[in-house]
Every structure is written in C-alpha cells, then in structure tokens.
Design an enzyme around this catalytic site. Structure first.
Site, PDB file in Angstrom:
ATOM      1  N   CYS A 185     -42.210  -0.043 -32.847  1.00 52.43           N
ATOM      2  CA  CYS A 185     -41.139   0.447 -31.967  1.00 52.43           C
ATOM      3  C   CYS A 185     -40.633  -0.479 -31.280  1.00 52.43           C
ATOM      4  CB  CYS A 185     -41.821   1.272 -30.930  1.00 52.43           C
ATOM      5  SG  CYS A 185     -43.124   2.747 -31.567  1.00 52.43           S
TER       6      CYS A 185
ATOM      7  N   THR B  45     -51.784  -5.097 -31.209  1.00 52.78           N
ATOM      8  CA  THR B  45     -50.517  -5.000 -31.758  1.00 52.78           C
ATOM      9  C   THR B  45     -49.902  -3.330 -31.535  1.00 52.78           C
ATOM     10  OG1 THR B  45     -51.764  -4.312 -34.041  1.00 52.78           O
ATOM     11  CG2 THR B  45     -50.791  -6.869 -33.695  1.00 52.78           C
TER      12      THR B  45
ATOM     13  N   LYS C 257     -41.188  -4.848 -43.161  1.00 52.98           N
ATOM     14  CA  LYS C 257     -42.063  -5.726 -42.409  1.00 52.98           C
ATOM     15  C   LYS C 257     -43.605  -5.789 -43.099  1.00 52.98           C
ATOM     16  CE  LYS C 257     -41.863  -2.680 -38.942  1.00 52.98           C
ATOM     17  NZ  LYS C 257     -42.018  -1.620 -38.245  1.00 52.98           N
TER      18      LYS C 257
END
Length: 509
Positions: A227, A222, A183
């Site tokens: 999760c 954020t 990510k």
C-alpha cells in the site's frame, strides 16, 4: 503559500483497523510526501498485526457515491487503488473512472490479494474481472511475486528467478497495463555478496525493463509495504515526475520506512514507519507566527497593541502633539523599514519570494505618503517632516539599527522576524480598533489612521508577511530548537522596541 497547485491523489481502498495498511497507510504516506489525499472506502476490515479476522464490503452503490462525490468536486491528479475485494466493486470503479478521464488516466493499481499475514483479500471469482476490466485501464500495476503469479494463473512458487520476474512483467503488460512494477521483496537475491531486493519495472510501449535494487532488510515489520509503495508512486506522479523517477523515489521512501520501522506496534507483523522523513517541529501544532507570539513574555503582545498610545487613538483623546511627534518619527522609521524589506528581497532564494518582499516595499511607500498627508492636513509641511532629526529619539535610532543589523549579520529569516512585530502588530491594531464598537468614529481625528491599517492593502501586506515567515521557518527552524529560540529572542526584542516607540511619542511633551 505559493500559487503552485497542490498535488492531489485519490486512494480507493479498504480500511485497516490496525492502521498499518489500506487507506490509513495511503493517507499517511501521501501526507508525509506533501500530497493532498482524498479517499473512497471499499471495505472495512477487522485486523491487527496478527491477521485479519473480518471483512465487511461496503455496498457497491455507496462506493460509487463516494467516487462521484470526490471526483466531481475535488478531482485528482492521480488515482490509486488498493483493496477491491469483489467483482462488483471493481466494475463500479472502472465505470466511474471512465466518466472522469483526467483522473482515470493516471491509475496506479496495487493488486491487493493476500495480506502480509496470509489472509485472502480478493475473492477468487474477482481475479478474472480484475484482469479483464482493471488492467486495460491501469497506468502502473505494482504486484509482488505471489500476486503476479495469481494474475497470470501460475502455480504458487513458479516465479523463482530474476528472469522469471522480467517475463512475468512482460506477460502482465500484454494484458493492457502501460507499466508493470514486479516487486522483489518476496524473492531476494544474492549479488556481489549482498542480499538485495530487485524490483523490475517494465514499460509496455517500449519493451524496456529497468531494475531498482535496494539492500534486503531482515524484519518482520513489513505490514502495509505494498500500500505504502503504490501510494508513494501515486504521490510522486501527482507532483509531476515521470514514471521512472517516481518509482525510484517511492522505492527509496519505502526502503527508509522499513529501515526505520516501528518496533513496538503489536505482536505480529508490524507496520513500516510512514513518517520516517518527518521530524517534530519545536512549534508543532501551531503556525510559526503564532509560535512567535506565544513565545513572548506573558502580556507583552497586549502591552504593544493595547498600549495607552493606541487607546488614545481609539477614543480620540491622544494629544495632537504626541501624534505629530509619532508621525514624524515613524516616517523616518518607515524609510529604514522599506530598505529592510528591499534587503529581504535581495536575500530571497527565488523570484516569487523576492516579488512578495517588493510588494511590501510598495505598501510601505504608500503608508509613508499617507503620513505626509496627515502632516499636511495638520499644517505641517513635507519639508518639516523630512528635516526632523532622527537622533531626537534614541529609541527610533535603536530600533531601525536593530532591524538593519539583523539583516546585515543574519539570514533572511532573522531580518523578516525583526520586521514582523511592526507589520503584524499594526495589522492587529487596525482590525481591532476598526471592529471595536467602543472606538470613536465621528469626530475622531485619528479615524483615518485606524482605517488605513484595517483596509485591504495593509491587510494584504500582513498576509504576505505571514506567508514569507511560514515558508522561511519551514526551511530554517522547523527541526532546530536552538534556532527557534534565537528567532523568538529577535521577535521579543523587536516587540519591546515597538512598545518603546509608543512610549517615546506618548511622553514627548
């Protein structure tokens, strides 16, 4: 509800007392995506938006007990892990999942190592266990850039470019995981004058790399993004999607959750909005059918199902002439009701809903045959019933034309709601009279009529009608107050016409 199996995801993670991350975020995400979430707690944290100030790992034996209890009964289409804070917890998770290969074959691992606020959530001595035992059985791993550095033993800040991200994904893939999603939220790039986040999806088997690009959103809120994203991926996979579309859908979900962030939660790094795609229903907290009944003027539903005509049936005192008049008129009404159900089948958006309306037509056909039998038993021929003029009673004409008009001028929900008081009301009456100890059984000429509406075939028709109404409402009135008011008015008018139907028969003498 349709016969489609509900997708199920088991999340194995820690608790976030602040509600923005961990097991709480997973359950919120999965629920908002229409996926059933079961959970196994590994740790309990004391935290808020400002940080984590305490971690209590649950005993390993109890983690194992939770896992075996859930998987042996509920099972899971996909398993997702979050905070696995110790080597022993990682070992027991891997061990139990090996005993449940179906669930363990789709294992999504969010390598929770450091919280958004900077608190370490994975013991340093557990990293190697994570790499050696968990990665080889992982279907999709979802590290952010700092987590990818930890997994690869790289120095903090060593992954700096898009090429570094791609190479990190390849190296992690070589450790056994089938897919790696690195990510890019910690490493935004400028492209074509825009600040963007680039997530890199690597598939080990083919060596292919896919980019998922989204605008970078400047916000401090954020907390729980990792999760939430991994839970969304698990949910989409549980629905049957392939890896790439599941990841794309999940990144879109988290993007909107960040865009629609909750600004008023805490003083630090606040949570994303897991329910951004959910709008409050005008009948929130209850089923659509219950909301329809509750919308009626006070006492109207009781006026219908406890009408003096119905009480006369219950104790057997209703004049025979009134019942015969009712049966004849109801036979004609049911012909139009069957046509209405057939029209609802025609308007149905899919074959499953069409078939359920067709079943209601068949139920009505059986009900009409029983009406003819009643008449025969009481010395009235089928010819006499069929030749009874409908215009004898204005209310019968008004009722049937009202229902058919709703079908002709409205959508399927308008039609089904107009038909609902008859279907649901007779179901209520049948069960109420059948189960009431005051209802006369022996010697009651109307006991067969009561039993008909309490018996399984008619109650199955009621269940079908309820299911159809709930499904149609979900797509038509779940977010529209004005539309909900429209169908409530239709339900009220049809209920009033049912009451007038009793009045017609009671006062026909």
């Amino acid at each position: 509800m349709s016969n489609t199996t509900r997708p199920k995801v088991l999340t194995i993670a820690g608790s976030d007392s602040g509600g923005g991350a961990g097991i709480q975020a997973d359950i919120k995400t999965l629920t908002s995506l229409g996926v059933y979430a079961s959970s196994v707690l590994t740790s309990v944290t004391s935290q808020n938006t400002l940080g984590v100030n305490g971690i209590h790992d649950l005993p390993v034996d109890f983690v194992k007990k939770q896992l075996e209890t859930v998987l042996s009964d509920i099972g899971a289409d996909v398993v997702k892990t979050g905070m696995l804070s110790s080597s022993d917890i990682i070992k027991v998770v891997v061990s139990v999942l090996q005993d449940y290969p179906k669930a363990g074959s789709k294992l999504i691992v969010d390598p929770v190592m450091v919280s958004t606020s900077g608190s370490r959530l994975l013991a340093k001595d557990a990293v190697q266990t994570f790499v050696d035992l968990l990665l080889p059985v992982t279907f999709i791993l979802t590290p952010n850039v700092p987590e990818a550095e930890v997994i690869l033993g790289k120095a903090e800040g060593s992954i700096k470019t898009h090429e570094d991200m791609c190479e990190a994904a390849r190296q992690i893939g070589s450790k056994g995981t089938k897919h790696v999603l690195v990510k890019g939220g910690h490493l935004p790039f400028d492209r074509d004058g825009c600040r963007v986040v680039v997530d890199v999806l690597y598939t080990t088997e083919t060596g292919e790399i896919y980019e998922i690009v989204n605008p970078y959103i400047t916000t401090k809120n954020t907390h729980g993004t990792g999760c939430t994203l991994s839970a969304a991926i698990a949910g989409e996979l549980a629905k049957g999607l392939d890896v790439l579309p599941a990841v794309i859908n999940a990144t879109t979900y988290i993007q909107h959750a960040i865009e629609d962030t909750l600004e008023d939660i805490g003083q630090g790094s606040g949570p994303v909005n897991h329910f951004h795609g959910i709008r409050s229903m005008p009948y929130a907290g209850k089923s659509f059918v219950k909301a329809l009944r509750d919308s009626l003027p006070k006492g109207m539903w009781s006026e219908f199902i406890d009408h003096p005509f119905v009480r006369g049936i219950a104790d057997g005192t209703l004049p025979k002439e009134s019942f015969i008049h009712y049966i004849k008129q109801d036979y004609m009404y049911l012909q139009h009701y069957a046509r209405s159900a057939a029209l609802a089948a025609y308007k149905s958006p899919n074959i499953d809903m069409c078939a359920r309306n067709a079943k209601i037509v068949l139920h009505v056909h059986g009900e009409m045959q029983l009406h003819l039998k009643y008449c025969t038993d009481w010395g009235i021929s089928e010819e006499e019933v069929l030749s009874t003029p409908e215009s004898v009673c204005v209310c019968n004409v008004a009722y049937t034309r009202y229902v058919l008009d709703k079908g002709a001028t409205g959508d399927q929900l308008d039609l089904q709601v107009a038909m609902a008081p008859c279907l649901l009301g007779y179901g209520d009456i049948g069960m109420k009279l059948f189960n009431c100890p005051k209802t006369k059984r022996e010697g009651n000429p109307y006991w067969t009529w009561i039993s008909t509406y309490a018996d399984k075939p008619y109650q199955e028709a009621v269940t079908l009608g309820n299911e159809l109404l709930e499904e149609l409402a979900l797509h038509s009135v779940s977010t529209s107050v004005s539309r909900f008011k429209e169908v409530c008015e239709t339900f009220k008018q049809a209920t009033q016409l049912e009451i007038k139907f009793w009045e017609m028969s009671l006062h026909c003498l």
